[in-house]
Design an enzyme around this catalytic site. Sequence first.
Site, PDB file in Angstrom:
ATOM      1  N   THR A   3       7.255  37.559  22.930  1.00  0.00           N
ATOM      2  CA  THR A   3       6.880  36.930  24.180  1.00  0.00           C
ATOM      3  C   THR A   3       7.437  35.521  24.228  1.00  0.00           C
ATOM      4  O   THR A   3       7.569  34.862  23.203  1.00  0.00           O
ATOM      5  CB  THR A   3       5.351  36.946  24.341  1.00  0.00           C
ATOM      6  OG1 THR A   3       5.030  36.528  25.651  1.00  0.00           O
ATOM      7  CG2 THR A   3       4.658  36.043  23.347  1.00  0.00           C
TER       8      THR A   3
ATOM      9  N   ASN B  49       0.467  38.672  16.847  1.00  0.00           N
ATOM     10  CA  ASN B  49       1.511  37.843  16.245  1.00  0.00           C
ATOM     11  C   ASN B  49       2.048  36.872  17.296  1.00  0.00           C
ATOM     12  O   ASN B  49       2.505  37.263  18.365  1.00  0.00           O
ATOM     13  CB  ASN B  49       2.648  38.749  15.742  1.00  0.00           C
ATOM     14  CG  ASN B  49       3.610  37.977  14.868  1.00  0.00           C
ATOM     15  OD1 ASN B  49       3.820  36.781  15.065  1.00  0.00           O
ATOM     16  ND2 ASN B  49       4.187  38.678  13.913  1.00  0.00           N
TER      17      ASN B  49
ATOM     18  N   VAL C 215       4.675  35.299  17.572  1.00  0.00           N
ATOM     19  CA  VAL C 215       6.072  35.449  17.995  1.00  0.00           C
ATOM     20  C   VAL C 215       6.335  36.836  18.564  1.00  0.00           C
ATOM     21  O   VAL C 215       7.473  37.151  18.920  1.00  0.00           O
ATOM     22  CB  VAL C 215       7.050  35.159  16.833  1.00  0.00           C
ATOM     23  CG1 VAL C 215       6.938  33.698  16.415  1.00  0.00           C
ATOM     24  CG2 VAL C 215       6.786  36.097  15.665  1.00  0.00           C
ATOM     25  N   GLU C 216       5.326  37.643  18.622  1.00  0.00           N
ATOM     26  CA  GLU C 216       5.535  38.963  19.237  1.00  0.00           C
ATOM     27  C   GLU C 216       4.818  38.978  20.592  1.00  0.00           C
ATOM     28  O   GLU C 216       5.347  38.508  21.590  1.00  0.00           O
ATOM     29  CB  GLU C 216       5.078  40.070  18.292  1.00  0.00           C
ATOM     30  CG  GLU C 216       5.953  40.071  17.000  1.00  0.00           C
ATOM     31  CD  GLU C 216       5.675  41.237  16.082  1.00  0.00           C
ATOM     32  OE1 GLU C 216       5.340  42.331  16.582  1.00  0.00           O
ATOM     33  OE2 GLU C 216       5.793  41.070  14.851  1.00  0.00           O
ATOM     34  N   MET C 217       3.561  39.484  20.661  1.00  0.00           N
ATOM     35  CA  MET C 217       2.886  39.516  21.969  1.00  0.00           C
ATOM     36  C   MET C 217       1.976  38.317  22.179  1.00  0.00           C
ATOM     37  O   MET C 217       1.621  37.995  23.308  1.00  0.00           O
ATOM     38  CB  MET C 217       2.064  40.793  22.107  1.00  0.00           C
ATOM     39  CG  MET C 217       2.955  42.014  22.238  1.00  0.00           C
ATOM     40  SD  MET C 217       1.990  43.520  22.249  1.00  0.00           S
ATOM     41  CE  MET C 217       3.163  44.650  22.975  1.00  0.00           C
TER      42      MET C 217
END
Lengths: 322, 737
Positions: free
Chosen positions: A87, A127, A129-131
């Site tokens: 994201t 996370n 750096v993910e969602m």
Amino acid sequence: MRALCVALAVAIAATTGMEGAAPAQARSSLEPLRAIVAPAGNDARVIALGRRLFHDPILSRDRDVSCASCHPLATGGSDNLPRSIGTAGAKGDVNAPTVFNSFLNVAQFWDGRAPDLPTQVDGPLTNPVEMAADWPMVLTRLNASDYRQEFLSIFGEGPTPALVRQVIAAFERSLATTGSRFDRWLGGDDGALTEDETRGYALFKSYGCASCHQGAAVGGNMFQKFGFFGNPFEERGQTLAADLGRFNVTGRESDRYVFKVPSLRLAVWTPPYFHDGSVADLREAIAMMGRYQLGRDIPPAEIDLIVAFLATLADPQRLEGR
Amino acid sequence: MKPPAHLRTALMVFAAAAVVAVVLAVAASRATIDAERHSRVVAAFDALAHTETSLDRDLLQVVAGLLPHYDTTVDHSHELRRLLAAFEAPDGGDLPAGLLDEYRGRIEAKQAAAENVKAVAAFVRHEISYLPFAVTRFAAAADPAAALRVQQALIAIESLGQGDGSSRTRAEIDALTAGFLASNDPELRGIGVHMRTLTEQQAMLHDAIRGYFAIASRAALEAARTRYMTAFAQRQEGTTWLVRLLQWTTGGLFAGLGWTISRLGVAHDAAQRARGQLVDAVTSLREGFALFDDSRRMVLSNLRYDRLLAKPVPAEDFDRMLAGMDTQGLATVSREPDVGADGHSALLQDRRDQRWYLLRTHRTSTGGTVCLFTDLTDDKRTEAELRKLTAAVEQSPIAILITDADAIIQYVNPRFLQLTGYTANEVIGKTPRLLKSGEVAQETYDEMWRTISAGMTWRGEIVNRKKNGDLFWENTTISPVRDAAGRISHFIALKEDVTLQKRNLDLLLDANADNERMLFAASHDLQEPVRSIRTYCQVLERQLPAEAGEEARESMAFIAEAARQISVQISGLTAFSRAGHPVAAFVPVDCRAAVDTAIADCRALPGGDQGARLAIGPLPTVLGDPVLLVMLFNNLVSNAIKFRRPDVPPEVTIGAERDGSGWRIDVADNGIGIEPRYLKGVVSPFSRLHPRAVYPGAGLGLASCDKIAKVHGGRMWLDSEPGAGTTIHVWLPSEST
């Protein structure tokens, strides 16, 4: 002693090119590889709901990425990037593995920090750096949408973290790449593989690849240290935190550089390779494996055969999303 | 309405039993749930042990190189995790959490150890599969001595750890391997690397599998299981006791319930019987009966009510009730006065059969309503009859007086009041002695009382006194009236005023006596001059000169004849007047003798014989006047002979027959007979059917006979056939009466 005899017999057979008479029907249970069997007993409605959630960016903080952003099914369940973009454009730490056949894994993530698929869901969801989402936010969004009604109609209750995990995991469990040519060959269909492919499989076994890449997923069912004959990280010149692998989970010294052995079922379609996506070429990856894991240099011609064999492990036309 | 006590008891017992039964059911279901949970937990313990055993077996096969892939170990690992997660379920209260955590920790350690074994075994497997391959290739190219050394080294490595004594030690193998590693031949050096790796990895595998099996997970599992089973058994025992206690309680309560229900049944039967009796009683009522409860529903009714009202009329407001009945044919004739606040009544008439009913409603103590129809039709009829009778009594020309058994006057009719001049108030409550005149002998009253007290009717004539003091004669009939039990309850006296009759009779008797005296005197006093006329006629006849004309003689004969006729007439009158008067008291008279005397007298008379034949049968002796009876027979026989047919010699038959309480004496002739139309009149005095010249006589013969018969208490009548003869019947009472 018995193990030795079997090993000798296999080695001799491989060297002389005499594969021995393969049984007319199913191959021997002594084959290290097995056909994929789709897991049974999942409710189609639950799977459909899971599929919808899997493709819905509602789970990400900025509503910009979904599970499928990094695991597009059409391209083999992985995004073909060295490290995925989360994201707000954040970059992940490791290469995104395929979601196909993930149910066969002994654990999830490269370092195996999630023991199973439902537990794995929390990883990318939270996370940063993910969602970069969190459960209260996700549940608020789901309850405000028509998901609430779907959950109510199926489970008799609104969405909960456990149910969301269960639903997504159920969908992922349905992602089994059954019916590959290799599986048909394993099932006794000699014509399913070409001679080169058959030889590639024999080399795969005799070089010892099948020691770790075995089972239905051709890997995924064990952990192994990356870099046995020499340390690839030292040779590369730098060691990142992610390179420590399972050590980050267990803290045991013996788990340093230990990673889950990845499944090779979709290896041909899911470059780049290794946990950091540092190798884009499958041949180079096979050569590296031979060097660091087997202590041998595999001739390029044989690598080609092995690649040919690996290409029979899945049928891209049959992948979900295509 | 409060339910009866035993019903309340039953309800309470039932409620208690139900509560206990529910508790028991809950306990039982909890026990069932417990049992199911227990079996699940036990199954989970077994599955854990089984799965762990499977994992152990798989790892042994891995170490032995018999398991070509690790999928099954993954399955077992997942299964172990799943089973352990099931133990974390929220209802796992009685699970030994500490021991399970201990076990969980050991399983995790074991799984880590298993992953270690799998990883090491993979290398061993790889080296074992690669080394013979490398060695074979090396041996094919190298000199035999070197090849042999390499092959021997490989075999030594393979047999390391077999412990058969013949094998070389690890140090020897390491020395050999070190030799290869030091070689200039890169291929041999590579073999050395792999051999050293293999020996190292084999040692590691040895340690890894030992480490794996050193983890005492089974003991932890067994401890947790034992702890759980003990806890469960204790809890089970507690539950068992509770359930048993509840069962006993339930059994007791249900027994009590059964007893109560049986009592209820008895009470119900009694109520049914009572109701049956009530229904019977109601059914046998002459009235139409219906009972409504406090919500105006009909509880019961009898047939008469149902006949009157095919559709029950609910007991609501009385006027609405009447309206409802009107629609079913019971017309309200009049509202009768209400009885209290809750009692109403009305007179109804059924349009269908014109019968009369008195409708009465009463409120019952329980708030219901009783509805009663009384059939008044018969009463009405009786009333009409009574009115008729009353009218008859009231308007009767006979004075009527009714007293009770003690002779207290209870009723007198207007005629009585008119007769006596009293008013009703003056006589009611008094006794009939009020009327006493004092002119009646006490014996008469005594006899009267004796008669009526004995229950018989007394009749008599007594003289009573009016209010104004006048006396009057009354012909009284007094009859006792008996009640249903046969006792005399009343006396009814019927009084007829006979004062006037009595006076008339006296006058008549006086007049009659005067007549008789006159007649007697006339007959005697007239006889004398007539006899003188006849005597002097005979004298004159004799003295009449012979030369006197025939005319004079004839006149003389007329005078003599007339005088004789007058004499006969006077004799008849004398006889007739005597006939009504017995000369003496009646004595037994032999009729045969009387007849003989009469016949002799007849024959003595001039022209009395005429050659008649007389047939005389046996004749009775009767009580009577001998002279009158001779006169009777004399008249009858002379008549029989006198009215002869000219051409037939007279025949006279005299007979007698017993007839009733007397005798019938028949005197039959064969004379001229009498026309039927004259049969009645022929007995009247001075009646004659024939000219005196043909049949001479005074015309008093049969009249005298009739009178004589009557004087004797008898009678006389005639049978006759003109031209054939006449029979005269005389009936006389027999001597004994």
